[in-house]
Design an enzyme around this catalytic site. Structure first.
Site, PDB file in Angstrom:
ATOM      1  N   PRO A 126       0.774  -1.247   0.000  1.00 15.40           N
ATOM      2  CA  PRO A 126       0.000   0.000   0.000  1.00 15.40           C
ATOM      3  C   PRO A 126       0.805   1.297   0.000  1.00 15.40           C
ATOM      4  O   PRO A 126       0.790   2.081   0.949  1.00 15.40           O
ATOM      5  CB  PRO A 126      -0.835  -0.131   1.271  1.00 15.40           C
ATOM      6  N   CYS A 127       1.456   1.573  -1.115  1.00 16.32           N
ATOM      7  CA  CYS A 127       2.216   2.818  -1.253  1.00 16.32           C
ATOM      8  C   CYS A 127       1.299   4.038  -1.225  1.00 16.32           C
ATOM      9  O   CYS A 127       1.751   5.149  -0.947  1.00 16.32           O
ATOM     10  CB  CYS A 127       3.076   2.788  -2.507  1.00 16.32           C
ATOM     11  N   HIS A 128       0.009   3.838  -1.493  1.00 15.40           N
ATOM     12  CA  HIS A 128      -0.932   4.963  -1.463  1.00 15.40           C
ATOM     13  C   HIS A 128      -1.111   5.517  -0.048  1.00 15.40           C
ATOM     14  O   HIS A 128      -1.595   6.632   0.116  1.00 15.40           O
ATOM     15  CB  HIS A 128      -2.293   4.544  -2.043  1.00 15.40           C
TER      16      HIS A 128
END
Length: 161
Positions: A126-128
């Site tokens: 989850p880089c977001h």
């Protein structure tokens, strides 16, 4: 390599497996992998599981992913950043500085940002969930609209499937 296209609320996703693990997720307009093959249409249990889990995630029924995944490439530093990303809880956000400290390199915020931008398995890794130190939304391979959507989904503010 097995590749399928998967429709999602954030647009078509290209999912790629090496037959043992998920190795990449690409947004339709992502230019980082210009050589990516077209969907093969072959049955692959890893890709089938990924599709199910993504559908559950977008329906608000899944907060973590169980599919086996791992990037096919990446430096030790990038892999350390990507591993740290997997520890950010659903619905939470952290700064690049937080990730830099988490991997033991507190001054490497820019390098963390670069590694974050090269994450080959967005959403699942989850880089977001990484934002600017001031709380602002910063770059995302899928675009800021998608980042806003994913963060809103996790906060219960985005429409569910």
């Amino acid at each position: 390599m097995n590749v399928i296209m998967h429709d999602s609320p954030v647009g078509p996703l290209t999912l790629k497996s090496d037959g043992e693990k998920l190795i990449s997720v690409w947004f339709e307009q992502d230019k980082r992998d210009a050589s990516r093959p077209r969907a093969s249409g072959m049955r692959d249990p890893i890709l089938d599981q990924t599709r199910r889990e993504l559908d559950q995630y977008f329906a608000g029924k899944r907060k973590t992913f169980d599919v086996t995944f791992g990037p096919a490439e990446g430096t030790d530093f990038q892999r350390a950043v990507w591993t740290a990303l997997t520890r950010i809880p659903y619905g939470a956000t952290v700064s690049y500085g937080y990730i830099a400290k988490a991997i033991g390199m507190p001054k490497a915020m820019r390098a963390v940002g670069a590694a974050n931008g090269q994450n080959p398995i967005p959403i699942i890794v989850p880089c977001h969930r990484v934002i600017g130190a001031d709380g602002s939304l910063t770059g995302f391979g899928g675009g800021l609209d998608r980042k806003r959507y994913l963060l809103g989904l996790e906060r219960g503010e985005a429409p569910l499937l």
